[in-house]
Design a protein around this motif. Structure first.
Motif, mmCIF file in Angstrom:
data_model
loop_
_atom_site.group_PDB
_atom_site.id
_atom_site.type_symbol
_atom_site.label_atom_id
_atom_site.label_comp_id
_atom_site.label_asym_id
_atom_site.label_seq_id
_atom_site.Cartn_x
_atom_site.Cartn_y
_atom_site.Cartn_z
ATOM 1 N N GLN A 142 0.837 -1.207 0.000
ATOM 2 C CA GLN A 142 0.000 0.000 0.000
ATOM 3 C C GLN A 142 0.869 1.252 0.000
ATOM 4 N N ALA A 143 1.945 1.228 0.779
ATOM 5 C CA ALA A 143 2.861 2.368 0.811
ATOM 6 C C ALA A 143 3.495 2.600 -0.556
ATOM 7 N N MET A 144 3.868 1.515 -1.218
ATOM 8 C CA MET A 144 4.468 1.644 -2.549
ATOM 9 C C MET A 144 3.472 2.246 -3.544
ATOM 10 N N PHE A 145 2.215 1.827 -3.456
ATOM 11 C CA PHE A 145 1.197 2.390 -4.351
ATOM 12 C C PHE A 145 1.022 3.889 -4.088
ATOM 13 N N LEU A 146 1.039 4.269 -2.825
ATOM 14 C CA LEU A 146 0.889 5.687 -2.477
ATOM 15 C C LEU A 146 2.087 6.493 -2.962
ATOM 16 N N LYS A 193 0.160 6.292 7.794
ATOM 17 C CA LYS A 193 -0.577 5.195 8.440
ATOM 18 C C LYS A 193 0.030 3.847 8.084
ATOM 19 N N GLN A 194 0.396 3.695 6.828
ATOM 20 C CA GLN A 194 1.004 2.430 6.400
ATOM 21 C C GLN A 194 2.357 2.221 7.069
ATOM 22 N N ILE A 195 3.131 3.282 7.188
ATOM 23 C CA ILE A 195 4.433 3.181 7.852
ATOM 24 C C ILE A 195 4.244 2.857 9.326
#
Length: 60
Positions: free
Chosen positions: A11-15, A49-51
């Motif tokens: 998810q972080a990579m997508f963001l 949030k993902q981190i």
């Protein structure tokens, strides 16, 4: 590593990809308009949030 951590990474990579696209659209000066700033701000909020999720999972 948990599935939750792996999901957080993806998810972080997508963001980050969304932010990269925004930077490419506004190159070379990266002068963001109001809508782009809001989009970047929202992506950064979600990224944090993902981190946070990733940190929680790694501290287990």
């Amino acid at each position: 590593m948990t599935q939750r951590a792996v999901d957080a990474i993806f998810q972080a990579m997508f963001l980050l990809t969304d932010l990269r696209v925004l930077m490419r659209e506004t190159a070379p000066l990266h002068d963001l308009d109001e809508e782009q700033r809001a989009k970047a701000s929202k992506a950064l909020e979600k990224l944090k949030k993902q981190i946070n999720t990733l940190e929680q999972e790694l501290s287990r």
